[in-house]
Design an enzyme around this catalytic site. Structure first.
Site, PDB file in Angstrom:
ATOM      1  N   ARG A 211      38.750  17.922  19.464  1.00  0.00           N
ATOM      2  CA  ARG A 211      39.740  17.493  20.062  1.00  0.00           C
ATOM      3  C   ARG A 211      39.650  18.460  21.333  1.00  0.00           C
ATOM      4  O   ARG A 211      40.322  18.018  23.014  1.00  0.00           O
ATOM      5  CB  ARG A 211      40.822  18.330  19.330  1.00  0.00           C
ATOM      6  CG  ARG A 211      41.462  17.849  17.860  1.00  0.00           C
ATOM      7  CD  ARG A 211      42.281  18.455  17.599  1.00  0.00           C
ATOM      8  NE  ARG A 211      43.059  18.153  16.243  1.00  0.00           N
ATOM      9  CZ  ARG A 211      42.720  19.142  15.357  1.00  0.00           C
ATOM     10  NH1 ARG A 211      42.342  20.068  14.832  1.00  0.00           N
ATOM     11  NH2 ARG A 211      42.490  18.738  13.834  1.00  0.00           N
ATOM     12  N   PHE A 227      46.205   7.454  14.231  1.00  0.00           N
ATOM     13  CA  PHE A 227      46.176   8.423  12.942  1.00  0.00           C
ATOM     14  C   PHE A 227      46.411   9.869  13.199  1.00  0.00           C
ATOM     15  O   PHE A 227      45.030  11.136  13.054  1.00  0.00           O
ATOM     16  CB  PHE A 227      44.877   7.861  11.981  1.00  0.00           C
ATOM     17  CG  PHE A 227      44.751   6.557  11.881  1.00  0.00           C
ATOM     18  CD1 PHE A 227      45.448   6.010  10.455  1.00  0.00           C
ATOM     19  CD2 PHE A 227      43.823   5.751  12.915  1.00  0.00           C
ATOM     20  CE1 PHE A 227      44.897   4.673  10.234  1.00  0.00           C
ATOM     21  CE2 PHE A 227      43.932   4.883  12.412  1.00  0.00           C
ATOM     22  CZ  PHE A 227      44.115   4.038  11.367  1.00  0.00           C
ATOM     23  N   ASP A 249      51.093   7.537  13.270  1.00  0.00           N
ATOM     24  CA  ASP A 249      50.724   7.963  11.701  1.00  0.00           C
ATOM     25  C   ASP A 249      51.895   6.831  10.477  1.00  0.00           C
ATOM     26  O   ASP A 249      52.969   6.799  11.429  1.00  0.00           O
ATOM     27  CB  ASP A 249      50.808   9.765  11.777  1.00  0.00           C
ATOM     28  CG  ASP A 249      49.907   9.747  10.745  1.00  0.00           C
ATOM     29  OD1 ASP A 249      48.929  11.017  10.790  1.00  0.00           O
ATOM     30  OD2 ASP A 249      50.342   9.944   9.095  1.00  0.00           O
ATOM     31  N   ASP A 299      41.608   8.301  14.177  1.00  0.00           N
ATOM     32  CA  ASP A 299      40.551   8.679  13.020  1.00  0.00           C
ATOM     33  C   ASP A 299      41.578   8.702  11.714  1.00  0.00           C
ATOM     34  O   ASP A 299      42.392   9.806  11.258  1.00  0.00           O
ATOM     35  CB  ASP A 299      41.215  10.403  13.628  1.00  0.00           C
ATOM     36  CG  ASP A 299      40.796  11.467  12.387  1.00  0.00           C
ATOM     37  OD1 ASP A 299      39.722  11.525  11.661  1.00  0.00           O
ATOM     38  OD2 ASP A 299      40.950  12.819  12.924  1.00  0.00           O
ATOM     39  N   CYS A 339      35.641   9.954   7.935  1.00  0.00           N
ATOM     40  CA  CYS A 339      35.600  10.908   7.434  1.00  0.00           C
ATOM     41  C   CYS A 339      34.808  10.306   6.195  1.00  0.00           C
ATOM     42  O   CYS A 339      35.084  11.830   5.259  1.00  0.00           O
ATOM     43  CB  CYS A 339      36.271  12.204   7.321  1.00  0.00           C
ATOM     44  SG  CYS A 339      38.210  10.561   6.484  1.00  0.00           S
TER      45      CYS A 339
HETATM   46  N1  SAH Z   1      43.702  13.121  13.555  1.00  0.00           N
HETATM   47  C1  SAH Z   1      44.332  14.150  12.495  1.00  0.00           C
HETATM   48  C2  SAH Z   1      43.722  13.602  10.856  1.00  0.00           C
HETATM   49  C3  SAH Z   1      44.070  12.333  10.651  1.00  0.00           C
HETATM   50  S1  SAH Z   1      43.767  12.726   9.060  1.00  0.00           S
HETATM   51  C4  SAH Z   1      44.550  15.431  12.906  1.00  0.00           C
HETATM   52  O1  SAH Z   1      44.070  15.712  14.166  1.00  0.00           O
HETATM   53  O2  SAH Z   1      44.704  16.468  12.756  1.00  0.00           O
HETATM   54  C5  SAH Z   1      44.323  10.262   8.290  1.00  0.00           C
HETATM   55  C6  SAH Z   1      46.009  10.338   8.675  1.00  0.00           C
HETATM   56  O3  SAH Z   1      46.076   9.280   9.077  1.00  0.00           O
HETATM   57  C7  SAH Z   1      46.662  10.800   8.150  1.00  0.00           C
HETATM   58  O4  SAH Z   1      47.944  11.856   8.311  1.00  0.00           O
HETATM   59  C8  SAH Z   1      47.724  10.344   7.335  1.00  0.00           C
HETATM   60  O5  SAH Z   1      48.983  10.407   6.668  1.00  0.00           O
HETATM   61  C9  SAH Z   1      47.386   9.394   8.274  1.00  0.00           C
HETATM   62  N2  SAH Z   1      47.251   7.197   8.016  1.00  0.00           N
HETATM   63  C10 SAH Z   1      46.612   6.955   6.685  1.00  0.00           C
HETATM   64  N3  SAH Z   1      47.023   5.594   6.216  1.00  0.00           N
HETATM   65  C11 SAH Z   1      47.387   5.068   7.373  1.00  0.00           C
HETATM   66  C12 SAH Z   1      47.788   4.463   8.312  1.00  0.00           C
HETATM   67  N4  SAH Z   1      47.362   3.411   7.537  1.00  0.00           N
HETATM   68  N5  SAH Z   1      48.830   3.815   9.387  1.00  0.00           N
HETATM   69  C13 SAH Z   1      48.820   5.051  10.342  1.00  0.00           C
HETATM   70  N6  SAH Z   1      48.671   6.237  10.137  1.00  0.00           N
HETATM   71  C14 SAH Z   1      47.936   6.786   8.150  1.00  0.00           C
END
Ligand code: SAH
Length: 396
Positions: A211, A227, A249, A299, A339
């Site tokens: 970040r 995401f 998201d 992500d 991840c």
């Molecule tokens: N980048 C974030 C962490 C991401 S974790 C940070 O910095 O805190 C992954 C995220 O993807 C979660 O919030 C989950 O709700 C979301 N997610 C899962 N499947 C998804 C999809 N198909 N489209 C969009 N978001 C999704």
């Protein structure tokens, strides 16, 4: 103490201090063992190798507490291991103005199945193995000895516990939670964390360094943060001077928190948008509309959670990166993450290469990114490096 004997030749990995033994390597368990109790692991020739927690129901039958068979696995043992983990964090140069960090990183700190995240003076503990559950009281006592916590909260509500015959569990173990939202600071960024209902222990503090990297490269840019969860990368981009940020998201509560996080950092409402949508479809929609961005963060959640899902998950990573390349012009930046511990860095880089190739562009990996140093990796357990990230620049 009960003994567990390995099959001939199966002692090799323990001799290299790898902390796991799979059930297929076990020849015989002496006596009747309780889920998670400590046993002495011996070679087929009765040579003592390690003290480990046994999980009879799991494929991962043994997780090592100590390679010193004279060591008692008692209160003093957990006191020492947790204090060592805590002291290591004091030497890791976690950025100033950071109050969200990982105190204990499971195998990385010699405590398999024990994860502790700190948010200000709140400790959130997650116990994922039968051994960690068996020793829960001792571990909590050790945690209390480190310093005065405002609260210790358990978030052992994870699916992997079922493989250990453990029910999900969460709740307050000590102290008191704040009445309102908990506000943390991450390298100067202010963010709200919901340790009761949020993902994992409330927040993805493993992405702190990445970040900060996005923050450094965002000035004047149009940023797409896919995401986004609670908008951590988006807030970083906005604080770094991004002209506009879109967070995407599927989770409405996460986006509601993102909204609050942007306000908390005094980011004007016209500089950001929070959109509830599927990330993959959103990328396609943007491409259909010929939209362009200067910096994209990808992500996604763990897309490869087992070897069975490897090719499906890799296709999804590639699809997202391919679409993202289409939304960037020359000089545009992609921050792409995985991840999934089962996807090695080299494979992830190959997926990125294939995506760039299909998008018909040249691209350069200008930085390798990953989990912060507080997500410690033991030399004998490289599997702990689950988070990989690539900063890629589109060239033409
Ligand atoms: N980048 C974030 C962490 C991401 S974790 C940070 O910095 O805190 C992954 C995220 O993807 C979660 O919030 C989950 O709700 C979301 N997610 C899962 N499947 C998804 C999809 N198909 N489209 C969009 N978001 C999704």
């Amino acid at each position: 103490m009960n003994k567990v004997f390995l099959k001939p030749g199966r002692e090799k990995s323990l001799k290299q201090r790898h902390p796991w033994v799979y059930s297929g390597a076990v020849a015989r368990v002496e006596g009747k063992v309780e889920n998670g109790e400590t046993v002495q692991v011996c070679s087929s020739k009765n040579e003592p190798l390690a003290l480990a927690a046994i999980s009879p129901a799991s494929q991962l039958a043994l997780r090592v507490w100590s390679f010193d068979c004279d060591q008692a696995i008692d209160q003093a043992f957990f006191d020492d291991r947790l204090a060592a983990a805590y002291n290591l964090r004091q030497t890791l140069n976690i950025p100033q103005h950071t109050t969200a960090w990982r105190l204990c990183s499971s195998e990385g700190d010699g405590l398999p199945g024990v994860t502790v995240d700190i948010y200000n003076d709140h400790a959130v503990i997650q116990l994922t193995s039968a051994g960690a559950e068996f020793q829960k009281n001792l571990i909590i006592n050790s945690l209390k000895k480190l310093r005065d916590w405002a609260a210790i909260y358990e978030r052992s509500d994870v699916a992997v516990r079922k493989y250990e015959n453990l029910p999900p569990r969460s709740g307050l173990l000590a102290g008191k939670l704040p009445d309102g939202l908990l506000e943390i600071s991450e390298d100067g960024r202010k963010l709200y964390v919901d340790i009761v209902n949020g993902h994992k222990s409330g927040f993805y503090c493993d992405q702190r360094e990445s970040r900060s990297m996005v923050q450094k490269f965002s000035a004047g840019k149009k940023v797409l943060n896919l995401f986004s969860y609670t908008g951590g990368f988006g807030v970083a981009a906005a604080l770094g001077g991004a002209e506009h940020v879109i967070n995407v998201d599927t989770s409405a509560p996460a986006l509601a928190m993102a909204e609050k996080n942007f306000a908390l950092n005094n980011i004007a409402p016209e500089r950001f948008e929070n959109i509830e949508a599927d990330g993959f479809s959103f990328l396609r929609k943007c491409r259909g509309e010929h939209r362009k961005f200067d910096l994209i963060v990808l992500d996604p959640p763990k897309l490869v959670d087992s070897m069975r899902n490897m090719s499906k998950g890799c296709r999804a990573y590639k699809d997202a990166m391919l679409q993202a390349f289409h939304l960037l012009d020359a000089g545009g930046m992609l921050f792409t993450f995985s991840c999934s511990g089962l996807v090695p860095r080299e494979l992830f880089a190959k997926i990125a290469a294939d995506a760039a190739c299909d998008a018909g562009c040249d691209a350069r990996i200008v930085a390798d990114l990953g989990q912060g140093a507080d997500h410690v990796i033991s030399t004998s357990f490289p599997e702990a490096r689950y988070l990989k990230g690539l900063m890629i620049v589109r060239c033409n």
